[in-house]
Structure formats: C-alpha cells, structure tokens
Design an enzyme around this catalytic site. Structure first.
Site, mmCIF file in Angstrom:
data_model
loop_
_atom_site.group_PDB
_atom_site.id
_atom_site.type_symbol
_atom_site.label_atom_id
_atom_site.label_comp_id
_atom_site.label_asym_id
_atom_site.label_seq_id
_atom_site.Cartn_x
_atom_site.Cartn_y
_atom_site.Cartn_z
ATOM 1 N N SER A 82 0.869 -1.177 0.105
ATOM 2 C CA SER A 82 0.113 0.046 0.026
ATOM 3 C C SER A 82 0.762 1.156 0.226
ATOM 4 O O SER A 82 2.114 1.146 0.625
ATOM 5 C CB SER A 82 -0.873 -0.107 0.986
ATOM 6 O OG SER A 82 -0.131 0.262 2.511
ATOM 7 N N THR A 83 0.159 2.313 -0.313
ATOM 8 C CA THR A 83 1.127 3.714 -0.535
ATOM 9 C C THR A 83 1.261 4.152 0.918
ATOM 10 O O THR A 83 2.135 4.532 1.228
ATOM 11 C CB THR A 83 0.267 4.607 -1.244
ATOM 12 O OG1 THR A 83 0.107 4.252 -2.591
ATOM 13 C CG2 THR A 83 0.846 5.889 -1.214
ATOM 14 N N GLY A 113 4.299 2.196 2.032
ATOM 15 C CA GLY A 113 5.288 2.716 1.164
ATOM 16 C C GLY A 113 6.040 4.109 1.856
ATOM 17 O O GLY A 113 7.133 4.379 2.045
ATOM 18 N N GLU A 136 6.535 -0.459 -5.152
ATOM 19 C CA GLU A 136 5.531 -0.696 -5.928
ATOM 20 C C GLU A 136 4.257 -0.543 -5.207
ATOM 21 O O GLU A 136 3.655 -1.466 -4.589
ATOM 22 C CB GLU A 136 5.530 -2.046 -6.616
ATOM 23 C CG GLU A 136 6.731 -2.281 -7.456
ATOM 24 C CD GLU A 136 6.580 -1.740 -8.896
ATOM 25 O OE1 GLU A 136 5.527 -1.512 -9.248
ATOM 26 O OE2 GLU A 136 7.612 -1.881 -9.647
ATOM 27 N N CYS A 195 -3.486 -4.092 -8.416
ATOM 28 C CA CYS A 195 -3.047 -2.688 -8.056
ATOM 29 C C CYS A 195 -3.298 -1.887 -9.573
ATOM 30 O O CYS A 195 -3.564 -0.847 -9.399
ATOM 31 C CB CYS A 195 -1.513 -2.761 -7.858
ATOM 32 S SG CYS A 195 -0.476 -3.712 -9.127
HETATM 33 P P1 NAD Z 1 0.181 -3.500 3.006
HETATM 34 O O1 NAD Z 1 0.876 -2.429 2.695
HETATM 35 O O2 NAD Z 1 -0.619 -3.449 3.865
HETATM 36 O O3 NAD Z 1 1.242 -4.728 3.411
HETATM 37 C C1 NAD Z 1 2.233 -4.983 2.237
HETATM 38 C C2 NAD Z 1 3.185 -5.655 2.950
HETATM 39 O O4 NAD Z 1 4.022 -4.894 3.969
HETATM 40 C C3 NAD Z 1 2.835 -6.911 4.067
HETATM 41 O O5 NAD Z 1 3.692 -8.048 3.838
HETATM 42 C C4 NAD Z 1 2.926 -6.329 5.481
HETATM 43 O O6 NAD Z 1 3.145 -7.331 6.220
HETATM 44 C C5 NAD Z 1 3.940 -5.317 5.236
HETATM 45 N N1 NAD Z 1 3.967 -4.438 5.919
HETATM 46 C C6 NAD Z 1 3.160 -3.643 6.779
HETATM 47 N N2 NAD Z 1 3.471 -2.849 7.372
HETATM 48 C C7 NAD Z 1 4.906 -2.751 7.517
HETATM 49 C C8 NAD Z 1 6.012 -1.983 7.995
HETATM 50 N N3 NAD Z 1 5.768 -0.864 8.971
HETATM 51 N N4 NAD Z 1 7.112 -2.143 7.740
HETATM 52 C C9 NAD Z 1 7.534 -3.263 6.834
HETATM 53 N N5 NAD Z 1 6.680 -4.065 6.257
HETATM 54 C C10 NAD Z 1 5.190 -3.828 6.559
HETATM 55 O O7 NAD Z 1 -0.351 -4.017 1.632
HETATM 56 P P2 NAD Z 1 -1.541 -5.247 1.267
HETATM 57 O O8 NAD Z 1 -2.776 -4.891 2.040
HETATM 58 O O9 NAD Z 1 -0.679 -6.476 1.679
HETATM 59 O O10 NAD Z 1 -1.621 -5.196 -0.108
HETATM 60 C C11 NAD Z 1 -2.231 -4.431 -1.184
HETATM 61 C C12 NAD Z 1 -1.591 -3.248 -1.724
HETATM 62 O O11 NAD Z 1 -0.800 -3.640 -2.633
HETATM 63 C C13 NAD Z 1 -2.582 -2.319 -2.600
HETATM 64 O O12 NAD Z 1 -2.297 -1.139 -2.231
HETATM 65 C C14 NAD Z 1 -1.945 -2.754 -3.941
HETATM 66 O O13 NAD Z 1 -2.227 -1.485 -4.839
HETATM 67 C C15 NAD Z 1 -0.616 -2.805 -3.709
HETATM 68 N N6 NAD Z 1 0.060 -3.608 -4.530
HETATM 69 C C16 NAD Z 1 0.929 -2.856 -5.536
HETATM 70 C C17 NAD Z 1 1.412 -3.660 -6.570
HETATM 71 C C18 NAD Z 1 2.562 -3.089 -7.383
HETATM 72 O O14 NAD Z 1 3.055 -3.814 -8.076
HETATM 73 N N7 NAD Z 1 2.304 -1.660 -7.848
HETATM 74 C C19 NAD Z 1 1.232 -4.957 -6.627
HETATM 75 C C20 NAD Z 1 0.276 -5.511 -5.980
HETATM 76 C C21 NAD Z 1 -0.333 -4.776 -4.791
#
Ligand code: NAD
Length: 493
Positions: free
Chosen positions: A236-237, A240, A257, A291
């Site tokens: 997620s953004t 990120g 990403e 995404c």
């Molecule tokens: P998320 O950001 O909640 O989690 C992603 C990962 O980050 C997980 O493994 C999570 O455990 C980890 N994480 C969470 N907090 C963290 C922290 N403080 N430090 C380090 N790691 C941490 O996202 P999600 O709900 O798993 O996935 C959905 C999101 O991913 C959507 O926003 C989607 O658009 C995006 N996405 C982007 C792409 C791309 O290529 N641009 C591809 C797939 C998904």
C-alpha cells in the site's frame, strides 16, 4: 498444516542461514480460506529475534560469503535452476493462491506462469547484463563502468499476487549478487516457503536467501535494521510512505510498487456494448484486488447514462461463488478486513454518487467474504471513492466533456500506475497515452507484458520491475578510471 494440494516440509519453521529453524517465540500464523472462512493452514510466525538473526545471516553472507563475488553468469545459472524447480511445482503454487486468497483457478495458472517466467527471464540477465562496461577514457588510459550488488535486500510482498511479486524481488536480488530476507504477507506465506525449499535444493550458500514470516511489527524491525541496504517493497501507499521515511534516515535504497486508481478513457468510437463488457468484467478480476485495476471509467458525458445501464447489466450477469465452483466468474475478497474496507467505501459512495448496481454481499452466500460487483455513476472525480484505492469490485463512472477533459480527470489523482484508452484508433490511443501521467497504459484493456518495465508515477511508487530495467535498483554503479588496461583475465572475473 497446509491446504489441500500444497505440501510444505517445514511449515512450522523459518529458513535462516541455510537451515530450517523453529521460530523463537513459538508463534503461529493461521491461513483462513476466504471462500469458507475455515482455517486451512498454519505456518510459523517469526519473532523480532528471528528477524534480527535472518538479517545478520544475510549480512554475513554478503560481506564474507562467496555469493556477491560469484560470476554473474554462474549466479544466473543457479537462478535458472531455481526457475525450473519452481515451474515443476506450478500446481502447488496455483493451489496455494486459490486457497489463501480465493483467486479463480484459470487466473491462478496465469499468475503462476508469470512468476515462473519472471524467474527464467531474469536468470538470463546474468549472461547479458553489462556488468563490466568499457567506455572511452578521455582523461585516462582505460575507463570502466561496473555494476555491483546493492547489498542485503529486504523483500516485502503483499497478499494479492504473492508468487509473481516475490519472484521478481528474489530473482533480481540473486542475479545481482545480493543476499535477501523474504518477508511475505502473513495472509499468503506459502509461496515464499516453496521458493525457500527449492532454493535450498539448488544449493545457494547459507544466508543468501532467508525467509521470515511475520506481521507488521516484526516487518518494521526488518526495514529499520541498519544492516539492510535496500528495501524492495510492494504494497500500500501508506506503508510505502513509511518505508521511504525510515530508509531516508540512513539513505538506504528502496523501491516501491504501490497502489493505484487507474483510469480507462472511453472514446466515442468505442461501442457501448464493448465498453460495458470490457469494464464490467475487468473489475471482477480477482474481485478488483489488482493494483493496476481500471477503477475509474471516464466516459463521454452524452453517453454516460447508456453506459451506466449497459455496465450494470453485464455486472448483474456475473456468476459469484466459491472460487473452485464451475463457471464462477467472481470469487471472494481475500479476507474479512478487505471486505470491511470495501463495505466502508461503498457506504461513503452512497452519500456522494449514484449506486447503479451491487453494493451488497450476495444473498445466496452466507459464508465467505463475497461482495457483488458494484457500479457508482455520476461520480465526482474529487470524491473519496474516485481518489482512494478501494481494492474491491467497485467501478466509478465519471462523465467528461471532451478528450481534454477526460485526460485532465485521469491525471487528477495522486496515483499513476496504469490506464487504458478504449478506442479502435491506435493514433488516438498513443496520443492520449502520452498525456496520461501513469507508468503503463494499454489500448482496450488492462494490458501488461512480461519484460516491460512496470511501476508507478506519483504516489504509485518509485522504480520499475520487469525486464533489464528492473535489475537497475539492485545494483550500485561504480566508475573505475585507470592509467593502464587490465588483463582480460581480471576483467572477466
Ligand atoms: P500492505 O501495505 O498493508 O502490506 C504489504 C506488506 O507490507 C505486507 O507483507 C505487510 O506485512 C508489510 N508491512 C506492513 N507494515 C509494514 C511496516 N511498517 N514495515 C514493513 N513492512 C510492513 O499492503 P497489502 O494490503 O498487503 O496489499 C495491497 C496493496 O498492495 C494495495 O495497495 C495494492 O495496490 C498494492 N500492490 C501494488 C502492486 C504494484 O506492483 N504496484 C502490486 C500488488 C499490490
């Protein structure tokens, strides 16, 4: 315990420094089927100490082990072996995806094949990438640009496409000569287990590839660890932005990403029926949890109402059900919190736009995280449902006065990941694509192509994955200026 059709030898262990080890705190992560809400698997949950040990092992392997100093051709050869071994486990990878997030079997084949292809294609870069490039020496006798591994990589993946996303991060890291700690999403840990198992069989040196399954807190420890040189993050953004801040403190490298809110611009030459079919079915793919999903349909104002009616008709014909049931076109959302998130946005949308169809959990399904395909019409592009990523089967129909207005609306977004132009005129598609501030655009659909750079403008991310360009974030560039020309033997090392 693992779901049917997936065999993991050590699900209650983590892979650290070349060995399967029990998690320090004895933690367990439960995998819940979104189709049935039953627990279908359990894997180890790593503690903070486990994460620290994995990072220390990767650091040691990078600083003192053979891997970063192994010739790129040999690294590529070993990654190619890994690619072959993983391809042989495609059926398990497909089952893992279906059971963990409720994807449909047909699509499971596609996403698994994409992951396999990424491994195989990236392995070949070991041979063809310009690791040592001679340039004309203007102030010296000989000048070289060399590309060296960036260091220890934290690879953090989301749950929606866990294999393909981790495949890219692992393959690029390994070919570049980096060492790596994989941190998959707690909802979808199985693919990373399969990667670790096959990597062990290929025989990468200890510490080169590590796996720690964990939630947010322990993941946060990973990115804060000063021994991590680079964070490769997909998610997620919101997370990120946090990673960028943490990495910024120590100028650690990062690639991101992130999310999207991609626009499909419908031109007047594209028929209502074809547009309705394309938009109404695309939004149901993986229940909208992609995404790159086309979530904003920007349409000529004079055709808005007929398009709304036609898209609604397509959506109402979509068969919703258990992802393994015959003929099902829309499976569940991946988890309870995802369902609640989508319901929250639908409630917000009811207050500011016209709900044309959907918006409810299907009446015939009393278990599982299902949601009807949902269409909002007359959406104001500045409203929450048009600006924020919903990550569900929810499409916003936005009227535009003309082409210029449509492009303005498409660009009026913090995101810029994907996009589409629905038209039979390739000139118009190219012209409009050049004006859209987004990382990838397809004519007539949510198009992607293996090997082409994928990534976002604006808050959709930093960096690109895919093809040769995708290797750049995993290398540091060094310029070497010499008074003489080194021997071929030294240059070939
Ligand atoms: P998320 O950001 O909640 O989690 C992603 C990962 O980050 C997980 O493994 C999570 O455990 C980890 N994480 C969470 N907090 C963290 C922290 N403080 N430090 C380090 N790691 C941490 O996202 P999600 O709900 O798993 O996935 C959905 C999101 O991913 C959507 O926003 C989607 O658009 C995006 N996405 C982007 C792409 C791309 O290529 N641009 C591809 C797939 C998904």
């Amino acid at each position: 315990m693992t779901p049917d059709g997936v065999t993991i030898a050590h699900p209650d262990h983590l892979f650290i420094d070349g060995s399967w080890v029990k998690p320090g705190g004895g933690g367990v992560i439960e995998i819940v089927s979104p189709n049935t809400e039953d627990v279908v698997g359990r894997v180890a949950e790593g503690s903070a100490e486990d994460m620290d040990r994995a990072v220390a092992a990767a650091r040691q392997a990078f600083d003192h082990g053979p891997w970063p100093r192994t010739h790129p051709r040999e690294r590529g050869r070993m990654v190619a072996q890994l690619a072959e071994r993983l391809a042989a486990r495609s059926a398990e990878l497909e089952n893992a995806w279906i059971e963990q997030i409720g994807g449909l079997p047909g699509m499971a084949k596609g996403v698994t094949a994409s992951g396999n292809r990424a491994f195989a294609d990236i392995a070949r870069l070991g041979e063809s990438y310009p690791w040592v490039e001679e340039v004309k020496g203007e102030t010296v006798a000989a000048a070289y640009i060399v590309r060296e591994p960036v260091g220890v990589v934290a690879a953090i993946a989301p749950w929606n496409s866990p294999y393909m996303i981790m495949a890219n991060k692992v393959a690029y890291s390994l070919v570049a000569g980096c060492t790596i700690v994989m941190k998959p999403s707690p909802e979808t840990p199985l693919e990373a287990y399969i990667i670790a198992e096959e990597a062990e069989k290929v025989g990468f040196p200890p510490g080169v590839l590590n796996l720690v399954t964990a939630g947010r807190e322990v993941a946060d420890r990973l990115i804060r660890n000063p021994a991590i040189d680079k964070v490769s993050f997909t998610g997620s953004t919101a997370v990120g932005k946090h990673i960028a801040q943490v990495c910024g403190e120590r100028i650690a490298r990062y690639s991101l990403e992130l999310g999207g809110k991609s626009a499909a611009i419908v031109r007047d030459d594209y028929s209502t029926q074809d547009a309705a079919q394309l938009l109404g079915t695309t939004i149901t793919r993986l229940s909208g949890q992609i995404c790159a999903m086309l979530t904003r349909a920007i349409v000529p104002a004079h055709r808005h109402d007929e398009l709304a009616e036609a898209i609604a008709k397509v959506m109402e014909g979509v068969k919703i059900g258990h992802s393994r049931d015959e003929g099902v076109e829309l499976g569940p959302l991946a988890m309870q919190r995802q369902l609640e998130r989508v319901e929250g946005y639908i409630a917000a949308g009811r207050n500011c736009a016209d709900l044309v169809t959907g918006g409810k959990r299907p009446a015939h399904l009393n278990k599982g995280f299902f949601m009807e395909p949902t269409l909002f019409a007359n959406v104001d592009n500045t409203s929450t449902i048009a600006q924020e990523e919903i990550f569900g089967p929810v499409l916003c129909l936005i009227p535009a006065k003309d082409e210029e207005d449509a492009i303005r609306i498409a660009n009026e977004s913090n995101f810029g990941l994907h996009g589409s132009v629905l038209t039979h005129d390739a000139d118009a598609a190219f012209r409009i694509a050049r004006q859209m501030r987004t990382g990838m655009i397809g004519q007539n659909g949510m198009r992607t192509q293996p090997g082409m750079p994928f990534g976002g403008f604006k808050q959709s991310g930093i960096g690109r994955e895919g093809g040769r360009e995708g290797l750049a974030p995993y290398v540091e560039t060094k310029s070497i200026l010499l008074d003489g020309t080194p021997s071929d033997a030294v240059l070939a090392q």
